[in-house]
Scaffold this active site. Structure first.
Site, PDB file in Angstrom:
ATOM      1  N   ARG A 104      29.719 -58.821 -28.458  1.00  0.00           N
ATOM      2  CA  ARG A 104      30.662 -57.730 -28.702  1.00  0.00           C
ATOM      3  C   ARG A 104      31.391 -57.420 -27.424  1.00  0.00           C
ATOM      4  O   ARG A 104      30.764 -57.155 -26.401  1.00  0.00           O
ATOM      5  CB  ARG A 104      29.869 -56.472 -29.078  1.00  0.00           C
ATOM      6  CG  ARG A 104      29.825 -56.206 -30.488  1.00  0.00           C
ATOM      7  CD  ARG A 104      29.326 -54.857 -30.879  1.00  0.00           C
ATOM      8  NE  ARG A 104      28.668 -53.986 -29.930  1.00  0.00           N
ATOM      9  CZ  ARG A 104      28.327 -52.751 -30.210  1.00  0.00           C
ATOM     10  NH1 ARG A 104      28.600 -52.238 -31.386  1.00  0.00           N
ATOM     11  NH2 ARG A 104      27.722 -52.000 -29.339  1.00  0.00           N
ATOM     12  N   THR A 108      36.492 -53.246 -26.663  1.00  0.00           N
ATOM     13  CA  THR A 108      37.080 -53.160 -28.013  1.00  0.00           C
ATOM     14  C   THR A 108      36.008 -53.096 -29.106  1.00  0.00           C
ATOM     15  O   THR A 108      36.316 -52.755 -30.247  1.00  0.00           O
ATOM     16  CB  THR A 108      37.944 -54.401 -28.298  1.00  0.00           C
ATOM     17  OG1 THR A 108      37.067 -55.552 -28.271  1.00  0.00           O
ATOM     18  CG2 THR A 108      39.027 -54.600 -27.252  1.00  0.00           C
ATOM     19  N   ASP A 200      19.703 -51.640 -26.513  1.00  0.00           N
ATOM     20  CA  ASP A 200      20.330 -52.961 -26.567  1.00  0.00           C
ATOM     21  C   ASP A 200      19.276 -54.006 -26.927  1.00  0.00           C
ATOM     22  O   ASP A 200      18.387 -54.314 -26.116  1.00  0.00           O
ATOM     23  CB  ASP A 200      20.986 -53.275 -25.216  1.00  0.00           C
ATOM     24  CG  ASP A 200      21.814 -54.549 -25.298  1.00  0.00           C
ATOM     25  OD1 ASP A 200      21.264 -55.601 -25.690  1.00  0.00           O
ATOM     26  OD2 ASP A 200      23.009 -54.494 -24.980  1.00  0.00           O
ATOM     27  N   ASP A 203      18.988 -57.191 -24.586  1.00  0.00           N
ATOM     28  CA  ASP A 203      18.409 -56.864 -23.275  1.00  0.00           C
ATOM     29  C   ASP A 203      16.915 -56.587 -23.386  1.00  0.00           C
ATOM     30  O   ASP A 203      16.125 -57.017 -22.546  1.00  0.00           O
ATOM     31  CB  ASP A 203      19.114 -55.645 -22.664  1.00  0.00           C
ATOM     32  CG  ASP A 203      20.483 -56.002 -22.093  1.00  0.00           C
ATOM     33  OD1 ASP A 203      20.749 -57.213 -21.907  1.00  0.00           O
ATOM     34  OD2 ASP A 203      21.274 -55.081 -21.845  1.00  0.00           O
TER      35      ASP A 203
HETATM   36  C1  PRP Z   1      24.360 -56.952 -30.489  1.00  0.00           C
HETATM   37  C2  PRP Z   1      23.520 -57.219 -31.723  1.00  0.00           C
HETATM   38  C3  PRP Z   1      24.549 -57.610 -32.732  1.00  0.00           C
HETATM   39  C4  PRP Z   1      25.734 -56.768 -32.359  1.00  0.00           C
HETATM   40  C5  PRP Z   1      25.815 -55.625 -33.314  1.00  0.00           C
HETATM   41  O1  PRP Z   1      24.688 -58.137 -29.862  1.00  0.00           O
HETATM   42  O2  PRP Z   1      22.499 -58.163 -31.525  1.00  0.00           O
HETATM   43  O3  PRP Z   1      24.877 -58.993 -32.715  1.00  0.00           O
HETATM   44  O4  PRP Z   1      25.499 -56.277 -31.027  1.00  0.00           O
HETATM   45  O5  PRP Z   1      26.957 -54.877 -33.089  1.00  0.00           O
HETATM   46  P1  PRP Z   1      28.158 -54.805 -34.144  1.00  0.00           P
HETATM   47  O6  PRP Z   1      27.514 -54.602 -35.493  1.00  0.00           O
HETATM   48  O7  PRP Z   1      28.927 -53.599 -33.691  1.00  0.00           O
HETATM   49  O8  PRP Z   1      28.953 -56.058 -34.062  1.00  0.00           O
HETATM   50  P2  PRP Z   1      25.506 -58.171 -28.470  1.00  0.00           P
HETATM   51  O9  PRP Z   1      26.960 -58.215 -28.732  1.00  0.00           O
HETATM   52  O10 PRP Z   1      25.003 -57.065 -27.597  1.00  0.00           O
HETATM   53  O11 PRP Z   1      25.134 -59.586 -27.887  1.00  0.00           O
HETATM   54  P3  PRP Z   1      23.730 -60.146 -27.358  1.00  0.00           P
HETATM   55  O12 PRP Z   1      22.808 -60.272 -28.566  1.00  0.00           O
HETATM   56  O13 PRP Z   1      24.089 -61.454 -26.800  1.00  0.00           O
HETATM   57  O14 PRP Z   1      23.175 -59.185 -26.354  1.00  0.00           O
HETATM   58  N1  URA Z   2      23.915 -53.733 -30.297  1.00  0.00           N
HETATM   59  C1  URA Z   2      22.679 -53.381 -29.859  1.00  0.00           C
HETATM   60  O1  URA Z   2      21.947 -54.217 -29.290  1.00  0.00           O
HETATM   61  N2  URA Z   2      22.287 -52.125 -30.056  1.00  0.00           N
HETATM   62  C2  URA Z   2      23.034 -51.211 -30.692  1.00  0.00           C
HETATM   63  O2  URA Z   2      22.605 -50.046 -30.852  1.00  0.00           O
HETATM   64  C3  URA Z   2      24.316 -51.596 -31.127  1.00  0.00           C
HETATM   65  C4  URA Z   2      24.722 -52.884 -30.932  1.00  0.00           C
END
Ligand code: PRP
Ligand code: URA
Length: 209
Positions: A104, A108, A200, A203
């Site tokens: 994400r 944005t 997160d 993380d």
């Molecule tokens: C997180 C999560 C989802 C997304 C959800 O991933 O694991 O994929 O955010 O958010 P959304 O419903 O608003 O799209 P992130 O983008 O943080 O990537 P990562 O798993 O690589 O940390």
């Molecule tokens: N992605 C995450 O990992 N946590 C949230 O709460 C939203 C998006």
């Protein structure tokens, strides 16, 4: 409109409580996500078709049931979806695994795809897209769109925690997709995090940040 199933089994709800807690460290977080995913796999496979076969027990012949051989694909959204794969595979060991890489954009909140690799026959498989978080729903909606573009026919979405906004997004954009969750939380905050959520997911799973 797709169905939304919130899996309220006590074991799932108990483990979700520990997943949420700030003091749960990476090792325990990872193990708990794995365990909850395994438990959720029971529910998400409840409608798999069975076929009758005859077997011989040490006592008598009998008619009994086996899975009718439906092919399954598990599709984690990278990174955090990776934490859910082994739990599901434990119960469906013959499933194939495809990966969608999405992050994400922090400004944005729009998803950016950076990786896509699927088993060749996804149109013949029932696909289970896994990601712990359904926040705005943008990442899951995009992943599902990418799968449909490659001719995927039957898709389910399995997440641990959702915001109402994410559920609405998937139901509007992909009304054919059923959603399986361990909980629906209150809202999103101004940074797009689920409140109360778990922070997160990527993380916490991988110990980054
Ligand atoms: C997180 C999560 C989802 C997304 C959800 O991933 O694991 O994929 O955010 O958010 P959304 O419903 O608003 O799209 P992130 O983008 O943080 O990537 P990562 O798993 O690589 O940390
Ligand atoms: N992605 C995450 O990992 N946590 C949230 O709460 C939203 C998006």
């Amino acid at each position: 409109m797709g169905n939304v199933f919130v899996l309220d089994h006590p074991l799932i709800q108990h483990k979700i409580t520990y997943i949420r807690k700030t003091e749960t460290g990476t090792k325990d977080f990872r193990e708990l996500v794995d365990e909850v995913s395994g438990l959720m796999a029971y529910e998400i496979t409840r409608d798999l078709p069975l076929t009758e076969v005859e077997v011989e027990t040490p006592v008598a012949k009998t008619k009994t049931k086996v899975l009718s051989g439906k092919k399954i694909g598990i599709v984690p959204i990278l990174r955090a979806g990776l934490g859910m794969v082994d739990g599901v595979l434990r119960h469906i060991p013959t499933a194939k695994v495809g990966h969608v890489g999405l992050y994400r954009d922090p400004k944005t909140l729009m998803p950016v795809e950076y990786y896509f690799k699927m088993p060749k026959d996804i149109s013949e498989r029932e696909l289970i897209v896994v990601d712990p978080m359904l926040a705005t729903g943008g990442s899951a909606a995009d992943a599902i769109q990418s799968l449909k573009k490659r001719d995927a026919k039957k898709i389910k979405l399995m997440c641990l925690i959702a915001a109402p906004e994410g559920v609405d997004h998937i139901q509007k954009e992909h009304p054919d997709v059923d959603i399986y969750l361990a909980g629906i939380d209150e809202k999103l905050d101004e940074k797009g995090y689920i409140v109360p959520g778990l922070g997160d997911a990527g993380d916490r799973l991988f110990g980054t940040k």
